[in-house]
Design a protein around this motif. Structure first.
Motif, PDB file in Angstrom:
ATOM      1  N   PRO A 153       0.830  -1.211   0.000  1.00  0.00           N
ATOM      2  CA  PRO A 153       0.000   0.000   0.000  1.00  0.00           C
ATOM      3  C   PRO A 153       0.861   1.256   0.000  1.00  0.00           C
ATOM      4  N   ALA A 154       0.378   2.315  -0.618  1.00  0.00           N
ATOM      5  CA  ALA A 154       1.100   3.591  -0.583  1.00  0.00           C
ATOM      6  C   ALA A 154       1.059   4.181   0.817  1.00  0.00           C
ATOM      7  N   GLU A 155      -0.071   3.994   1.484  1.00  0.00           N
ATOM      8  CA  GLU A 155      -0.239   4.467   2.858  1.00  0.00           C
ATOM      9  C   GLU A 155      -1.423   3.732   3.466  1.00  0.00           C
ATOM     10  N   ILE A 156      -1.530   3.798   4.782  1.00  0.00           N
ATOM     11  CA  ILE A 156      -2.666   3.180   5.470  1.00  0.00           C
ATOM     12  C   ILE A 156      -3.640   4.283   5.866  1.00  0.00           C
ATOM     13  N   ARG A 157      -4.746   4.353   5.137  1.00  0.00           N
ATOM     14  CA  ARG A 157      -5.783   5.341   5.427  1.00  0.00           C
ATOM     15  C   ARG A 157      -7.012   4.598   5.939  1.00  0.00           C
ATOM     16  N   PRO A 158      -7.476   4.883   7.147  1.00  0.00           N
ATOM     17  CA  PRO A 158      -8.595   4.133   7.717  1.00  0.00           C
ATOM     18  C   PRO A 158      -9.931   4.471   7.064  1.00  0.00           C
ATOM     19  N   ARG A 159     -10.750   3.445   6.954  1.00  0.00           N
ATOM     20  CA  ARG A 159     -12.116   3.581   6.471  1.00  0.00           C
ATOM     21  C   ARG A 159     -13.031   2.853   7.440  1.00  0.00           C
ATOM     22  N   PRO A 160     -14.331   3.156   7.387  1.00  0.00           N
ATOM     23  CA  PRO A 160     -15.269   2.424   8.255  1.00  0.00           C
ATOM     24  C   PRO A 160     -15.212   0.930   7.975  1.00  0.00           C
ATOM     25  N   ALA A 161     -15.603   0.133   8.977  1.00  0.00           N
ATOM     26  CA  ALA A 161     -15.534  -1.319   8.854  1.00  0.00           C
ATOM     27  C   ALA A 161     -16.918  -1.953   8.731  1.00  0.00           C
ATOM     28  N   ASP A 162     -17.879  -1.206   8.218  1.00  0.00           N
ATOM     29  CA  ASP A 162     -19.217  -1.765   8.023  1.00  0.00           C
ATOM     30  C   ASP A 162     -19.250  -2.597   6.745  1.00  0.00           C
ATOM     31  N   ALA A 222     -20.988  -2.343   3.994  1.00  0.00           N
ATOM     32  CA  ALA A 222     -20.951  -1.581   2.740  1.00  0.00           C
ATOM     33  C   ALA A 222     -19.530  -1.176   2.373  1.00  0.00           C
ATOM     34  N   SER A 223     -18.731  -0.821   3.370  1.00  0.00           N
ATOM     35  CA  SER A 223     -17.354  -0.423   3.100  1.00  0.00           C
ATOM     36  C   SER A 223     -16.516  -1.608   2.646  1.00  0.00           C
ATOM     37  N   LEU A 224     -16.743  -2.787   3.247  1.00  0.00           N
ATOM     38  CA  LEU A 224     -16.011  -3.978   2.798  1.00  0.00           C
ATOM     39  C   LEU A 224     -16.394  -4.349   1.374  1.00  0.00           C
ATOM     40  N   VAL A 225     -17.675  -4.244   1.055  1.00  0.00           N
ATOM     41  CA  VAL A 225     -18.113  -4.524  -0.316  1.00  0.00           C
ATOM     42  C   VAL A 225     -17.463  -3.563  -1.297  1.00  0.00           C
ATOM     43  N   ALA A 226     -17.478  -2.273  -0.961  1.00  0.00           N
ATOM     44  CA  ALA A 226     -16.879  -1.275  -1.847  1.00  0.00           C
ATOM     45  C   ALA A 226     -15.381  -1.486  -2.003  1.00  0.00           C
ATOM     46  N   THR A 227     -14.715  -1.854  -0.906  1.00  0.00           N
ATOM     47  CA  THR A 227     -13.262  -1.998  -0.918  1.00  0.00           C
ATOM     48  C   THR A 227     -12.814  -3.232  -1.680  1.00  0.00           C
ATOM     49  N   VAL A 228     -13.505  -4.345  -1.511  1.00  0.00           N
ATOM     50  CA  VAL A 228     -13.045  -5.606  -2.111  1.00  0.00           C
ATOM     51  C   VAL A 228     -13.809  -5.941  -3.396  1.00  0.00           C
ATOM     52  N   LEU A 229     -15.114  -6.078  -3.292  1.00  0.00           N
ATOM     53  CA  LEU A 229     -15.890  -6.485  -4.466  1.00  0.00           C
ATOM     54  C   LEU A 229     -15.883  -5.417  -5.565  1.00  0.00           C
ATOM     55  N   ASP A 230     -16.291  -4.217  -5.210  1.00  0.00           N
ATOM     56  CA  ASP A 230     -16.466  -3.174  -6.225  1.00  0.00           C
ATOM     57  C   ASP A 230     -15.140  -2.676  -6.795  1.00  0.00           C
ATOM     58  N   ALA A 231     -14.174  -2.425  -5.927  1.00  0.00           N
ATOM     59  CA  ALA A 231     -12.922  -1.820  -6.378  1.00  0.00           C
ATOM     60  C   ALA A 231     -11.959  -2.826  -6.986  1.00  0.00           C
ATOM     61  N   HIS A 232     -12.056  -4.099  -6.568  1.00  0.00           N
ATOM     62  CA  HIS A 232     -11.063  -5.080  -7.011  1.00  0.00           C
ATOM     63  C   HIS A 232     -11.650  -6.263  -7.781  1.00  0.00           C
ATOM     64  N   LEU A 233     -12.498  -7.030  -7.137  1.00  0.00           N
ATOM     65  CA  LEU A 233     -12.854  -8.326  -7.695  1.00  0.00           C
ATOM     66  C   LEU A 233     -13.733  -8.243  -8.938  1.00  0.00           C
ATOM     67  N   GLU A 234     -14.622  -7.274  -9.004  1.00  0.00           N
ATOM     68  CA  GLU A 234     -15.432  -7.149 -10.225  1.00  0.00           C
ATOM     69  C   GLU A 234     -14.597  -6.633 -11.400  1.00  0.00           C
ATOM     70  N   PRO A 235     -13.745  -5.594 -11.237  1.00  0.00           N
ATOM     71  CA  PRO A 235     -12.876  -5.198 -12.357  1.00  0.00           C
ATOM     72  C   PRO A 235     -11.916  -6.313 -12.780  1.00  0.00           C
ATOM     73  N   LEU A 236     -11.384  -7.050 -11.816  1.00  0.00           N
ATOM     74  CA  LEU A 236     -10.503  -8.164 -12.151  1.00  0.00           C
ATOM     75  C   LEU A 236     -11.261  -9.232 -12.927  1.00  0.00           C
ATOM     76  N   ALA A 237     -12.478  -9.535 -12.502  1.00  0.00           N
ATOM     77  CA  ALA A 237     -13.276 -10.541 -13.197  1.00  0.00           C
ATOM     78  C   ALA A 237     -13.581 -10.111 -14.630  1.00  0.00           C
ATOM     79  N   THR A 238     -13.871  -8.843 -14.829  1.00  0.00           N
ATOM     80  CA  THR A 238     -14.136  -8.339 -16.182  1.00  0.00           C
ATOM     81  C   THR A 238     -12.923  -8.551 -17.084  1.00  0.00           C
ATOM     82  N   THR A 239     -11.742  -8.257 -16.570  1.00  0.00           N
ATOM     83  CA  THR A 239     -10.521  -8.430 -17.349  1.00  0.00           C
ATOM     84  C   THR A 239     -10.269  -9.902 -17.647  1.00  0.00           C
TER      85      THR A 239
END
Length: 247
Positions: free
Chosen positions: A115-124, A126-143
């Motif tokens: 990571p470039a830095e550790i920036r805290p986000r909420p742990a609810d 919705a935040s986990l979905v946005a962080t893992v599914l939306d930002a990473h796993l769906e774009p990776l799956a598309t590729t």
């Protein structure tokens, strides 16, 4: 607990839960955003293809489709482990923006993330979905779908299997170390994540929240010497006639 930049609370959980120290890696590495966007990169040219072929060599399979599935599941396990572990043990999660998270395609398993830095986000949830599914796993799956014959259900099944595995390891650690609160938190958060529309159809999560039976197959049975995984939809490796239907 504050989200310490070194995330020391994650170290006892194992390598899948640990991030490299924030900052600049010792050599140039692509960001995961560059990987998902198919950008040509100086050292590896095509980092995702490089990784898939490396995994294929390690598994001794010439089927890039199989190697791509296993590679995707490995990265999914890393991302879920880090976020779920932080959510349970810190009450916050790190911002894993793919534009700021560098990845070593030539690293060993588990995937090496900087990571470039550790920036805290909420742990609810919705935040986990946005962080893992939306930002990473769906774009990776598309590729990956654009390059390999991988069904969306297979890749989402991999994502769900990786989440269940991370939750199981976290709960086992919590019980072994007298942390019933952490085990309960992990179980509740995982169950909530599995209600998401992208994860709910992938399989069945049963009590105590770690047993998962998926409705797809990651194709590991096609690896030389491989078999079916513990959460596979198959109870035994399919016959050759079923190979085309296993995604």
């Amino acid at each position: 607990m504050d989200l310490d930049p070194a995330l020391p609370a994650l170290r006892p959980l194992g390598g899948f839960f640990v991030l490299r120290p924030a900052g600049v890696p010792p050599r140039p590495l692509p960001t995961l955003a560059e990987v998902y966007e198919n950008r040509t990169w100086d050292v590896y040219r095509d980092p995702l293809t490089f990784r898939v072929r490396k995994v294929g060599r390690a598994l001794r399979t010439s089927e890039e489709r199989v190697a791509a599935s296993i590679a995707q599941q490995g990265l999914a396990a890393r991302l879920w482990s880090i976020t779920l572990g932080c959510a349970v043990l810190y009450g916050r999660i790190p911002d894993l923006d793919p534009r700021l998270l560098r990845w070593d395609p030539d690293g060993s398993a588990p995937d090496d993330l900087w990571p470039a830095e550790i920036r805290p986000r909420p742990a609810d949830t919705a935040s986990l979905v946005a962080t893992v599914l939306d930002a990473h796993l769906e774009p990776l799956a598309t590729t990956l779908r654009a390059r390999h014959r991988l069904a969306p259900g297979l890749l989402r099944g991999n994502a769900a299997s990786a989440l269940a595995g991370a939750a199981r390891q976290l709960q086992e650690w919590a019980r072994a170390h007298g942390r019933p609160d952490a085990a309960a938190h992990a179980r509740a958060l995982t169950a909530d994540l599995f209600t998401h529309p992208l994860l709910a159809p992938t399989g069945t999560l049963t009590e105590p929240g770690t047993a998962f039976r998926r409705r797809s197959c990651c194709l590991y049975y096609r690896v030389p010497g491989g078999g079916v995984c513990g959460d596979c939809c198959f109870t035994r490796p399919p016959r050759p006639s079923a190979h085309g239907r296993s995604g």
